[in-house]
Design an enzyme around this catalytic site. Sequence first.
Site, PDB file in Angstrom:
ATOM      1  N   ASP A  27     -43.623  54.051  -5.193  1.00 49.28           N
ATOM      2  CA  ASP A  27     -44.973  54.366  -4.710  1.00 49.28           C
ATOM      3  C   ASP A  27     -45.938  53.409  -5.408  1.00 49.28           C
ATOM      4  OD1 ASP A  27     -47.514  55.425  -4.259  1.00 49.28           O
ATOM      5  OD2 ASP A  27     -46.807  57.506  -4.348  1.00 49.28           O
ATOM      6  N   GLY A  82     -41.916  42.924   5.633  1.00 50.97           N
ATOM      7  CA  GLY A  82     -41.987  41.670   4.887  1.00 50.97           C
ATOM      8  C   GLY A  82     -42.633  40.498   5.599  1.00 50.97           C
ATOM      9  N   CYS A  88     -47.734  47.199   0.011  1.00 50.18           N
ATOM     10  CA  CYS A  88     -47.081  48.029   1.049  1.00 50.18           C
ATOM     11  C   CYS A  88     -46.420  47.044   2.009  1.00 50.18           C
ATOM     12  CB  CYS A  88     -48.103  48.896   1.770  1.00 50.18           C
ATOM     13  SG  CYS A  88     -48.961  50.057   0.691  1.00 50.18           S
ATOM     14  N   ALA A  89     -45.318  46.452   1.568  1.00 49.97           N
ATOM     15  CA  ALA A  89     -44.885  45.159   2.119  1.00 49.97           C
ATOM     16  C   ALA A  89     -43.911  45.198   3.293  1.00 49.97           C
ATOM     17  CB  ALA A  89     -44.276  44.331   0.989  1.00 49.97           C
ATOM     18  N   ALA A  90     -43.165  46.286   3.469  1.00 53.22           N
ATOM     19  CA  ALA A  90     -42.113  46.276   4.503  1.00 53.22           C
ATOM     20  C   ALA A  90     -42.695  46.121   5.909  1.00 53.22           C
ATOM     21  CB  ALA A  90     -41.308  47.570   4.422  1.00 53.22           C
ATOM     22  N   CYS A 142     -54.024  47.840  10.340  1.00 47.94           N
ATOM     23  CA  CYS A 142     -53.877  47.517  11.766  1.00 47.94           C
ATOM     24  C   CYS A 142     -54.574  48.594  12.594  1.00 47.94           C
ATOM     25  CB  CYS A 142     -52.413  47.360  12.157  1.00 47.94           C
ATOM     26  SG  CYS A 142     -51.407  48.809  11.823  1.00 47.94           S
TER      27      CYS A 142
END
Length: 450
Positions: free
Chosen positions: A312, A265, A261-263, A384
Amino acid sequence: MKTKKQNVREAALEILESINSNQAYSNLLLNSSIKKNEIPKKDIGLLTEIVYGTLQRKMTLDFYLDGFLTNRKKIESWVISLLQMTLYQLVFLDRIPDHAAINEAVEIAKRRGHKGIASLVNGVLRNIQRNKLPSFESIKDPAERLSVEMSHPLWLVKRWIDQLGFDETKKMCEINLTAPVQTARVNTTRTTVAECLQRLEQEGYQVAASDIIPEGIQGLKGNLANSDSFKEGLLTIQDESSMIIAYAMHVDGNETVLDACAAPGGKSTHIAEKLNNGGNVLSVDLHEHKVKLIQQNAKRLQLDNINTKAMDSRRLPEVLERESFDRILLDAPCSGFGVMRRKPDIKYAKKEEDVSRLHTIQLQLLESLSPLLKKGGTFVYSTCTVDVKENEAVIEQFLNSNDQFEKDTTLVERLPASVQKYANGHELQVLPQYFGSDGFYIAALRKKVQ
């Protein structure tokens, strides 16, 4: 001069109203408002302060206002927002004279409403000025008092007291009301921390090395995202808690890594830097436009070892080979309760049932991605947030139903020295009050060899 000041307060009111009616994010609205209204550079700080401060203290401001409003339900929402933001200036901002804040509010009320509304606004604010504000001591229940005084919803305060105890909850609520220091990560494939600090100082920024992360720096004055060093790819804006991830990943230069779930980045690029442009990172995100952000960041930082995919992550096993990654990072979608200083609207928008819904999604992602990890590989799960249900409970449930995974208790050895004391075996829960960063959770798991 006067019109600019009115412009700032009118812009603030417009943003607060958009958040109330559309559940829009404050940080996005603030940026577009600055551009749209051509807010002068010197006034951006005041606009930001009024918007974020009013949001941060909304429940406290309502508690104060309730003592001075006779029939609140009949008052239009923009008038309440105007009273809230003006009261915030009166109570919490020393550098703005009371009469100036009140006069501005009355003028806005005249322009947006009519004489009667202007008279109401003037009357309420003058009344507050003449009288004492109500005391929190009138609230007998300690959790409720903390909720109102620190402006956090009662359900959340009670939840945190159950999980963390009263004292830690109070500390966390207190720090959530403060502005975060901007931090950035130096791209050590291109420069050193000392050289980067020197360059930024020459550009006129006030900066300091991070006490927490070896490649971290703190921006004490000036927005580092506007610096030449940023534009040239020598640094990335990132919170110090988030920088711990790359250490937890345990890479040394040759690994194949999946960031699920990288964005936008930040973690992918940090891992790629740790690989020293070796190995390979596959950065996946659900949305095409967010994947473009990862690509832009990788290009700016001159990192060639990042590939991207928009889909996904729960469906990745349909298109990727089993046991094809040495490391997997799942920075899962979460409630965001660790980043309230940056997004104060989160605490009012989220509901208790959202936590249970997110727990389900987090577990689904873990289950879906686990077959892609090689035997002996490391799986890092992070959020987070500070909520046990989204953190420890997710990992516990996953381990109970996946006996090919075990806790990776070597996590602590990989962490920066300043962070190790907060780790507990295979996991680390950072609270915002520990070192002024975002609240963040990290767990490291290992796939058994046999």
